[in-house]
Design a protein around this motif. Sequence first.
Motif, short mmCIF file in Angstrom:
data_model
loop_
_atom_site.label_atom_id
_atom_site.label_comp_id
_atom_site.label_asym_id
_atom_site.label_seq_id
_atom_site.Cartn_x
_atom_site.Cartn_y
_atom_site.Cartn_z
N ARG A 279 0.84 -1.20 0.00
CA ARG A 279 0.00 0.00 0.00
C ARG A 279 0.87 1.25 0.00
O ARG A 279 2.02 1.24 0.47
CB ARG A 279 -0.93 0.03 1.21
N VAL A 280 0.31 2.33 -0.55
CA VAL A 280 0.95 3.64 -0.53
C VAL A 280 0.43 4.38 0.69
O VAL A 280 -0.78 4.64 0.81
CB VAL A 280 0.65 4.43 -1.82
N VAL A 281 1.32 4.73 1.61
CA VAL A 281 0.95 5.41 2.85
C VAL A 281 0.71 6.90 2.59
O VAL A 281 -0.22 7.51 3.15
CB VAL A 281 2.03 5.20 3.91
N GLY A 282 1.52 7.49 1.75
CA GLY A 282 1.39 8.91 1.43
C GLY A 282 2.13 9.23 0.15
O GLY A 282 3.04 8.50 -0.27
N GLU A 283 1.74 10.35 -0.50
CA GLU A 283 2.35 10.72 -1.78
C GLU A 283 2.49 12.23 -1.87
O GLU A 283 1.64 12.98 -1.34
CB GLU A 283 1.49 10.20 -2.94
N TRP A 284 3.54 12.70 -2.50
CA TRP A 284 3.81 14.12 -2.70
C TRP A 284 4.50 14.29 -4.05
O TRP A 284 4.93 13.28 -4.65
CB TRP A 284 4.67 14.67 -1.56
N PRO A 285 4.60 15.49 -4.56
CA PRO A 285 5.22 15.67 -5.87
C PRO A 285 6.64 15.09 -5.92
O PRO A 285 7.51 15.45 -5.12
CB PRO A 285 5.23 17.20 -6.06
N GLY A 286 6.82 14.12 -6.80
CA GLY A 286 8.13 13.51 -6.99
C GLY A 286 8.49 12.42 -6.00
O GLY A 286 9.60 11.87 -6.06
N THR A 310 8.44 -5.87 -9.23
CA THR A 310 8.81 -4.88 -10.25
C THR A 310 7.85 -3.70 -10.20
O THR A 310 6.61 -3.89 -10.26
CB THR A 310 8.80 -5.49 -11.66
N PHE A 311 8.37 -2.48 -10.11
CA PHE A 311 7.54 -1.28 -10.20
C PHE A 311 7.10 -1.08 -11.65
O PHE A 311 7.93 -1.17 -12.57
CB PHE A 311 8.32 -0.05 -9.74
N PRO A 312 5.82 -0.78 -11.89
CA PRO A 312 5.36 -0.64 -13.28
C PRO A 312 5.62 0.73 -13.89
O PRO A 312 5.58 0.87 -15.13
CB PRO A 312 3.85 -0.88 -13.15
N ASP A 313 5.88 1.77 -13.08
CA ASP A 313 5.97 3.14 -13.61
C ASP A 313 7.32 3.79 -13.35
O ASP A 313 7.42 5.03 -13.26
CB ASP A 313 4.85 4.00 -13.01
N GLY A 314 8.37 2.99 -13.19
CA GLY A 314 9.71 3.56 -13.03
C GLY A 314 9.98 4.13 -11.66
O GLY A 314 10.92 4.93 -11.51
N GLN A 315 9.19 3.76 -10.65
CA GLN A 315 9.46 4.25 -9.30
C GLN A 315 10.81 3.73 -8.81
O GLN A 315 11.30 2.70 -9.28
CB GLN A 315 8.36 3.80 -8.32
N THR A 316 11.39 4.45 -7.85
CA THR A 316 12.66 4.03 -7.26
C THR A 316 12.56 4.06 -5.74
O THR A 316 11.89 4.93 -5.18
CB THR A 316 13.82 4.94 -7.70
N SER A 348 3.72 -12.50 10.24
CA SER A 348 3.99 -11.53 9.19
C SER A 348 5.05 -10.55 9.67
O SER A 348 5.29 -10.40 10.87
CB SER A 348 2.72 -10.78 8.78
N VAL A 349 5.71 -9.89 8.73
CA VAL A 349 6.63 -8.79 9.00
C VAL A 349 6.33 -7.68 8.02
O VAL A 349 5.76 -7.91 6.94
CB VAL A 349 8.12 -9.22 8.89
N THR A 350 6.71 -6.46 8.38
CA THR A 350 6.44 -5.31 7.53
C THR A 350 7.73 -4.52 7.28
O THR A 350 8.53 -4.32 8.21
CB THR A 350 5.40 -4.38 8.17
N VAL A 351 7.93 -4.11 6.04
CA VAL A 351 9.02 -3.21 5.70
C VAL A 351 8.41 -1.94 5.10
O VAL A 351 7.37 -1.99 4.42
CB VAL A 351 10.01 -3.84 4.71
N GLY A 352 9.02 -0.81 5.38
CA GLY A 352 8.54 0.46 4.84
C GLY A 352 9.64 1.14 4.04
O GLY A 352 10.82 0.83 4.20
N PHE A 353 9.23 2.07 3.19
CA PHE A 353 10.23 2.73 2.37
C PHE A 353 9.69 4.07 1.85
O PHE A 353 8.47 4.32 1.85
CB PHE A 353 10.63 1.86 1.18
N THR A 354 10.62 4.90 1.45
CA THR A 354 10.27 6.09 0.68
C THR A 354 10.79 5.89 -0.73
O THR A 354 11.82 5.21 -0.95
CB THR A 354 10.87 7.36 1.28
N GLY A 355 10.07 6.48 -1.69
CA GLY A 355 10.44 6.28 -3.08
C GLY A 355 10.34 7.54 -3.90
O GLY A 355 9.71 8.53 -3.50
N GLY A 356 10.96 7.48 -5.07
CA GLY A 356 10.91 8.59 -6.00
C GLY A 356 9.97 8.30 -7.15
O GLY A 356 9.78 7.15 -7.55
#
Length: 377
Positions: A279-286, A310-316, A348-356
Amino acid sequence: AGWTAPTTAAVQKLRAAGFAHTIMVDAPNWGQDWEGVMRADARSVYDADPTGNLIFSIHMYSVYDTAEKVTDYLNSFVGAGLPLLIGEFGGPADQYGDPDEDTMMATAEKLRLGYLAWSWSGNTDPVLDLVIDFDPARLSPWGERALHGPNGITETSREATVFGGGQGGGDTQAPTAPGTPTASGVTADSATLSWTAATDDVGVTAYDVVRVTGGSETKVASSATTSASVTGLSAGTAYSFAVYARDAAGNRSPRSGTVSVTTSEGGGTPGGVCSVGYRVVGEWPGGFQGEITLHNTGTAAVDGWTLAFTFPDGQTVTTMWGGTAAQNGGAVSVTPASYTSTIAAGGSVTVGFTGGLTGGNGAPTAFTLNGGACTAA
């Protein structure tokens, strides 16, 4: 152990140097195996020979002072499907304390094993010499016994010093081919193979598993049952395996059909027992923040894992907690932190991340855990 390691190393060194002929491996302690070392470790030495063209040799003198000891030792190799001959024996029981040589010969011939009588010489010992004054036409009493054997074999083609296990109407019929193996428990470095049994007119004693690469084969395991574990494999690699059956006489079956196996990417734990929530927790420009929850739907704990998607839209992925990410294009591989490495059965375990972001922010559509597909949570 003092015999096994150097013996194995010597066999492998000879094979690596290109020697493909039969190697006869003598027992320790002047060939007499006083402590049963060869008997205990012969299988590991045999399996270390990639050609399987190897035979063991035992010298039967006063250590084997009863017919029961002779039969027990020889039967231990026959029962294990390992090739053996009596590499040296001779002399009457009343002088050297050996069991009767006729008993040795009769037991070996019954089990279709070979023997080499000591010795083809002329003047070293009047009891052990097979000939008199180096004259092959003048057999000693011991030479007469070895030549004619306990069963009165008198073929002129038979040498006085040698009885080959294939003589005297031995088993020459090979087993049928085993069934095509199936694979289970595939991990990053191992797999379990199972197959239906071969049949034989006398009886199958062992199976050899081979890796098939093009037109070549390499033996990777042996088993007395219809399954075997193949270990030492490389992660994320495709293999083909097949099986041969052997009987006690050394006859080998046709090769079974082949099975293809692809090992998982890492972790050593079978995949396919998981579901993943993304799931996406939050989103901002870029940029954005994401969260991935791995559920172990199996009945055993997952100890060490690799998650791939695999990310479908080139996310990093820019930063991650609960794991470490590696990325190549849109493909992402995640390995755990120490505190998320084990996933209990049903846990279960959870990992979180920030992306571009450079465009859209679609969710990955497929996940694998240790090479096995996961369902969407």
